[in-house]
Scaffold this active site. Structure first.
Site, mmCIF file in Angstrom:
data_model
loop_
_atom_site.group_PDB
_atom_site.id
_atom_site.type_symbol
_atom_site.label_atom_id
_atom_site.label_comp_id
_atom_site.label_asym_id
_atom_site.label_seq_id
_atom_site.Cartn_x
_atom_site.Cartn_y
_atom_site.Cartn_z
ATOM 1 N N GLU A 117 -1.076 -3.752 11.692
ATOM 2 C CA GLU A 117 -0.239 -3.404 10.536
ATOM 3 C C GLU A 117 1.185 -3.886 10.818
ATOM 4 O O GLU A 117 1.871 -4.395 9.944
ATOM 5 C CB GLU A 117 -0.262 -1.894 10.329
ATOM 6 C CG GLU A 117 0.114 -1.488 8.934
ATOM 7 C CD GLU A 117 -0.111 -0.016 8.705
ATOM 8 O OE1 GLU A 117 -1.106 0.351 8.064
ATOM 9 O OE2 GLU A 117 0.713 0.797 9.180
ATOM 10 N N ASP A 161 -5.390 -10.258 -0.101
ATOM 11 C CA ASP A 161 -4.123 -10.978 0.088
ATOM 12 C C ASP A 161 -3.264 -10.944 -1.179
ATOM 13 O O ASP A 161 -3.748 -11.240 -2.278
ATOM 14 C CB ASP A 161 -4.406 -12.443 0.467
ATOM 15 C CG ASP A 161 -3.125 -13.172 0.821
ATOM 16 O OD1 ASP A 161 -2.211 -12.539 1.385
ATOM 17 O OD2 ASP A 161 -3.033 -14.374 0.521
ATOM 18 N N HIS A 162 -1.989 -10.609 -1.015
ATOM 19 C CA HIS A 162 -1.040 -10.521 -2.134
ATOM 20 C C HIS A 162 -1.520 -9.523 -3.194
ATOM 21 O O HIS A 162 -1.339 -9.734 -4.386
ATOM 22 C CB HIS A 162 -0.759 -11.906 -2.748
ATOM 23 C CG HIS A 162 0.186 -12.712 -1.914
ATOM 24 N ND1 HIS A 162 -0.170 -13.280 -0.734
ATOM 25 C CD2 HIS A 162 1.506 -13.014 -2.087
ATOM 26 C CE1 HIS A 162 0.865 -13.929 -0.211
ATOM 27 N NE2 HIS A 162 1.896 -13.779 -1.008
ATOM 28 N N HIS A 187 3.022 -4.890 4.090
ATOM 29 C CA HIS A 187 2.875 -5.421 5.447
ATOM 30 C C HIS A 187 2.335 -6.844 5.436
ATOM 31 O O HIS A 187 1.644 -7.250 4.498
ATOM 32 C CB HIS A 187 1.905 -4.551 6.263
ATOM 33 C CG HIS A 187 2.390 -3.170 6.529
ATOM 34 N ND1 HIS A 187 3.455 -2.895 7.351
ATOM 35 C CD2 HIS A 187 1.980 -1.963 6.052
ATOM 36 C CE1 HIS A 187 3.669 -1.587 7.391
ATOM 37 N NE2 HIS A 187 2.792 -1.000 6.608
ATOM 38 N N HIS A 234 0.846 -1.207 0.000
ATOM 39 C CA HIS A 234 0.000 0.000 0.000
ATOM 40 C C HIS A 234 0.876 1.250 0.000
ATOM 41 O O HIS A 234 2.088 1.194 0.146
ATOM 42 C CB HIS A 234 -0.995 -0.002 1.182
ATOM 43 C CG HIS A 234 -0.421 0.387 2.513
ATOM 44 N ND1 HIS A 234 -1.180 0.970 3.508
ATOM 45 C CD2 HIS A 234 0.826 0.270 3.015
ATOM 46 C CE1 HIS A 234 -0.412 1.182 4.566
ATOM 47 N NE2 HIS A 234 0.799 0.787 4.297
ATOM 48 N N CYS A 263 5.757 6.321 4.563
ATOM 49 C CA CYS A 263 4.581 5.583 4.100
ATOM 50 C C CYS A 263 4.027 6.164 2.793
ATOM 51 O O CYS A 263 3.114 5.589 2.200
ATOM 52 C CB CYS A 263 3.486 5.592 5.169
ATOM 53 S SG CYS A 263 4.032 4.818 6.694
ATOM 54 N N HIS A 289 5.029 0.244 -0.227
ATOM 55 C CA HIS A 289 5.752 -0.665 0.663
ATOM 56 C C HIS A 289 4.689 -1.687 1.095
ATOM 57 O O HIS A 289 3.600 -1.707 0.513
ATOM 58 C CB HIS A 289 6.370 0.095 1.836
ATOM 59 C CG HIS A 289 5.362 0.731 2.739
ATOM 60 N ND1 HIS A 289 4.659 1.876 2.386
ATOM 61 C CD2 HIS A 289 4.889 0.378 3.960
ATOM 62 C CE1 HIS A 289 3.826 2.206 3.353
ATOM 63 N NE2 HIS A 289 3.935 1.307 4.319
#
Lengths: 137, 137, 137, 137, 137, 137
Positions: free
Chosen positions: C125, C80-81, C42, C15, C34, C40
């Site tokens: 996070e 996800d991913h 998480h 994100h 960020c 980047h």
């Protein structure tokens, strides 16, 4: 470029520590609460380490999806939500101590994975009691 | 008195697993969800082990504040809150698998730390997938 | 017999925090690392709490297999991913802060679960930064 | 069938890092906050690894209850809820760095356990700083 | 859109539980090992929860970098690597139980944070002993 | 000064989810792997929260040594290393789901602790499945 990769999985099982060649009182003396005739159980955490060369095409030592699939099909399918003493062939005549479970898991995985990989397993019976096979030293 | 000391740090990064010499469908087949063209990301946990003699004056193998500073300046500053494929020189032409990231981190730290230390790194991509370099066996 | 039950799941995503109505320097000032244009990522840990009566037949508030399936199909399959900013409808025009992600997840689950359940979500996070929605007080 | 088994225990102690052969400013420079004259403290996590053959009668390398009892009587009884510098013989004249504490614990356990076992200890001063003795490489 | 956000920090400190209005034997009886005159210590884990509305510009309830900075400057700077009984004003005349430390931390943070936020703190003395203030019910 | 204090304990037990008023196939359908006739097991983590005023003499809400002793004598002694279905009075006729175990533990502790305390329990069946009683909302 030789690297070790690790995959962590878990299974939940019941077991009882008992040696049929000992008397009931010897078993009670040796295994204490773990000798409870009606079994107790654990959330077993399993860590499998595979060592090999990095494949130049994939950048992987082994595809983790493949490793996880093998562990699931060959180990978890056998042991998860089972009574190790009653429901598994492996522990019909072998005391399901963490040590013996780790050896059995290692042997199954050794048969499944390519021979050029080195394998090691850690089995956590609780957060505070765990074992490693083959031995570290 | 030879002792190993460990320092754990972490960084958050985006990455994509992709081999430009393979077709799109081969990449998709090989890397699955990790091949997503728009990247995904991880909280990487990094453990660095340094082995050496205990210094008789300090009682340290290496000052953890110094080790942490080196890891922060040479590794985290480069990789934290970055896109490994786009923002770093190291992975412009190297697939950022956990294996390759661990090798790169090891090489950077080897250049920074005194040669009489032995170094090893573990990189956790998730709690369940992690790697060790140099290989354990 | 009103009980709360919890299910923990996780997903890995990229994100970028960015508000298009602010200038680049304002975004950089507000979101720091960020705001990295290349994203980047998480390992998000998601905890869902469902409160209701114990069903006298099953002894369950809700079958965890059912709850896990709903979270997987409606949340993880989406996020996800993925790159939250680029790959998801939900964050095309909504800044994917942990706060906003938690609200979105809550709203999706509220639509999926029976209305007689009370729902709350926690989104981690990192191990050190996490959020709870609806608010605790 | 050689297996390594691990037992994790913990103790809480105060300590101060200080070398009496250095000046106050040298100590302050070398040990920073850890040199605070009034001490600070830690929740120390101790992992003891014991390697040996599986006993065919018990299925154990060593009875974990026995190992835990030895660690409690010989290590925790000495160090738990103590000031390492003031309350213990071992660190009257030895700087209680994690490195030195690990060596001391190893030596005590080596005297207590049968000689055919190999022993190793890990000591976690914090989740992010820990040591291993004997050294890994 | 009212959300609760959490920030986890830690500090290491020495302390002694002691009530000067009781006799030595009463103190020993009441506080046991925690009454050790030479102190013992802990790795304290601190979780701070802040509840408020999501800011429509930032998508934040509170900027975690700001919250972390306040906790570091106002709490950790005071307590980290200190002897709570000897080195701090707050516990000169107040027994540094986990309960009292949590109340003190809450009061300091309440003075520092905007009044429209609701605040709660959890303090972990060990993994198995922790407290919450204000009380949950 | 009303504070909540928490104590975490654990026990290992075997159990089977089964409702004798349902047919075998209904049980299998409803409980899946958890219906295994030979039982499976878990490392249960138990967190007990006690809320009350800080005692001005001790600085405690409740002495954690006392709370731990009660949990050990009244809960762990009953359930640790037991088969919940076969070895305990409580689950002879009550399905040992996490929900029901939490309610039973709460009721036992409510009888043991002073009435001016508020009590809540969390029971972790696995790291990813846990329950809270009384319900949170």
């Amino acid at each position: 470029m030789r690297v070790s990769v690790f995959r962590k999985e878990h299974f939940n099982a019941a077991h009882r520590l008992h040696n049929p060649s000992l008397s009931d009182s010897e078993n009670k003396e040796l295994f204490g609460k773990c000798n409870n005739p009606n079994y107790h159980g654990h959330n077993y955490e399993l860590v499998v380490r595979v060592t090999g060369e990095i494949d130049p095409v994939s950048g992987y030592v082994i595809d983790m999806k493949v490793l996880s699939k093998i562990i699931n099909e060959k180990i978890l399918h056998k042991f998860d939500h089972k009574n190790l003493n009653l429901d598994t062939q492996e522990f019909k005549n072998l005391n399901p101590t963490a040590e013996n479970i780790a050896v059995v898991i290692y042997q199954i995985l050794s048969d499944e994975l390519d021979k050029h990989y080195n394998i090691k397993v850690w089995l956590y019976e609780t957060e505070r009691n765990f074992v490693e096979y083959p031995a570290a030293d």
